[in-house]
Design a protein around this motif. Structure first.
Motif, PDB file in Angstrom:
ATOM      1  N   SER A 136      14.842  24.781 -18.746  1.00  0.00           N
ATOM      2  CA  SER A 136      15.642  25.448 -19.738  1.00  0.00           C
ATOM      3  C   SER A 136      15.309  27.018 -19.888  1.00  0.00           C
ATOM      4  N   ARG A 173      25.723  16.447 -22.149  1.00  0.00           N
ATOM      5  CA  ARG A 173      25.346  15.196 -22.759  1.00  0.00           C
ATOM      6  C   ARG A 173      24.962  14.113 -21.625  1.00  0.00           C
ATOM      7  N   THR A 229      22.572  13.037 -20.226  1.00  0.00           N
ATOM      8  CA  THR A 229      21.170  12.633 -20.329  1.00  0.00           C
ATOM      9  C   THR A 229      21.019  11.342 -19.760  1.00  0.00           C
ATOM     10  N   ARG A 268      17.170  10.240 -24.436  1.00  0.00           N
ATOM     11  CA  ARG A 268      18.173  11.493 -24.976  1.00  0.00           C
ATOM     12  C   ARG A 268      17.357  12.197 -25.922  1.00  0.00           C
ATOM     13  N   GLU A 287      14.978  14.237 -23.972  1.00  0.00           N
ATOM     14  CA  GLU A 287      15.598  15.485 -23.431  1.00  0.00           C
ATOM     15  C   GLU A 287      16.290  16.676 -24.114  1.00  0.00           C
ATOM     16  N   LYS A 288      16.858  16.201 -25.132  1.00  0.00           N
ATOM     17  CA  LYS A 288      17.333  17.263 -26.110  1.00  0.00           C
ATOM     18  C   LYS A 288      16.311  18.144 -26.906  1.00  0.00           C
ATOM     19  N   TYR A 289      15.106  17.700 -27.165  1.00  0.00           N
ATOM     20  CA  TYR A 289      14.005  18.313 -27.694  1.00  0.00           C
ATOM     21  C   TYR A 289      13.604  19.271 -26.510  1.00  0.00           C
ATOM     22  N   LEU A 317      15.129  20.843 -24.184  1.00  0.00           N
ATOM     23  CA  LEU A 317      16.228  21.962 -24.177  1.00  0.00           C
ATOM     24  C   LEU A 317      15.832  22.984 -25.211  1.00  0.00           C
ATOM     25  N   LEU A 318      15.395  22.461 -26.356  1.00  0.00           N
ATOM     26  CA  LEU A 318      15.180  23.290 -27.646  1.00  0.00           C
ATOM     27  C   LEU A 318      13.744  24.043 -27.344  1.00  0.00           C
ATOM     28  N   ASP A 322      20.216  25.544 -25.949  1.00  0.00           N
ATOM     29  CA  ASP A 322      21.021  24.838 -26.860  1.00  0.00           C
ATOM     30  C   ASP A 322      21.268  23.389 -26.536  1.00  0.00           C
ATOM     31  N   THR A 323      21.423  22.612 -27.591  1.00  0.00           N
ATOM     32  CA  THR A 323      21.295  21.209 -27.082  1.00  0.00           C
ATOM     33  C   THR A 323      23.130  20.750 -26.899  1.00  0.00           C
ATOM     34  N   MET A 371      24.900  16.587 -29.567  1.00  0.00           N
ATOM     35  CA  MET A 371      23.668  15.538 -29.353  1.00  0.00           C
ATOM     36  C   MET A 371      24.327  14.523 -28.905  1.00  0.00           C
TER      37      MET A 371
END
Length: 293
Positions: free
Chosen positions: A120, A140, A142, A147, A150-152, A154-155, A160-161, A164
């Protein structure tokens, strides 16, 4: 980026860790019987370059196993691991059986989360180097059950996520539109159920589709699978046409690390791609000092 580490809801994190442990130890921990419950201290090492991400998940695994984690470094998620390697990051103290029970799980999560953050960060930096001011977002696409990690990631990598989950934003794709009969009908139905609090995004394959979506009240138009020159032309046409309409332009499809810079064109607000898929891992290990014979 220390504030990220307080972002995760503790109960949800604990439940996630319990599911992971149940998957990994459905019945007997045979290896644990070999080592017993003597108290040991293991050292967490980073062994390759990357962006650190996933400390709360690592911590939660060993909290669940009643082991103590003492971080040797003040490095927060989002910070670079540049060496020299290996770097001692933390000590994990507790019954040796519990340390080894959580070892692979904790390392897998930390390695994967850090790899996503690393990728990222690299993509965000490519975009910045072009002078583009928009947002790099992860889709999405993921891994089911993974998830949140994985979204964490990105941050932690400054991306940007995007949305969610299906409850976060309405995204009307080609199949929604085909089933509804038209973009306008799909947007009108979405507005009824989503209310005022959720944005509505529409996947568009042409400028005409995008105009229809905006006129119907879409907040985001996603120009799908446009080549860079066509994307720039479409964005310019939409901005010139916009009048009093206020909307975001997103581009997706065909983007990669190699092509990203070409898509950083004026008029486009968001570039989204499947950052999580194929992301490398960052290498970590957990070592118990070997006893002398």
């Amino acid at each position: 980026m220390a504030e990220l580490e307080g972002l995760l809801e503790p109960t949800a994190l604990s439940e996630l860790v319990r599911r992971w442990l149940k998957e990994d130890v459905p019945s007997f921990d045979f290896g644990g019987a070999v080592v017993g419950d003597g108290i040991e201290t293991a050292v967490l090492y980073s062994k390759s370059k990357g962006i650190l991400a996933g400390k709360p998940f690592f911590q939660a695994v060993f909290d669940e196993l009643n082991c103590e984690v003492e971080w040797r470094t003040s490095a927060s998620d989002g910070e670079a691991l540049d060496g020299p390697f290996p770097i001692a990051l933390a000590d994990v103290k507790g019954p040796v059986r519990k340390i080894l029970l959580g070892e692979r799980l904790a390392l897998n999560v930390l390695s994967r989360c850090s790899g996503i953050a690393t990728r990222s960060s690299g993509l965000v930096n490519i975009a910045k180097q072009t002078g583009w001011k928009g947002i790099i977002a992860g889709t999405r696409k993921t891994t089911p059950g993974f998830r949140l990690v994985e979204k964490y990631g990105l941050l932690a990598g400054n991306a940007d996520t995007h949305r969610m989950d299906l409850s976060s934003m309405v995204m009307l794709k080609d199949n929604h539109i085909a089933s509804s009969g038209s973009i306008r009908k799909a947007v009108e139905k979405a507005k009824i159920v989503a209310g005022f609090s959720a944005k509505i995004e529409v996947e568009c394959s042409s400028v005409e589709d995008a105009k229809e979506a905006v006129e119907a009240g879409a907040d985001v138009v996603m120009l799908d699978n446009f080549k860079p020159k066509a994307l720039q032309g479409a964005a310019q046409e939409l901005r010139k046409w916009a009048g009093g309409h206020n909307f975001f332009i997103e581009a997706s499809g065909g983007l990669s690390e190699a092509s990203l810079a070409d898509y950083c064109v004026s008029g486009v607000d968001i570039l989204s791609l499947s950052i999580m898929q194929g992301a490398p891992v960052v290498d970590f290990s957990l070592k118990i000092p070997r006893k002398s014979a």
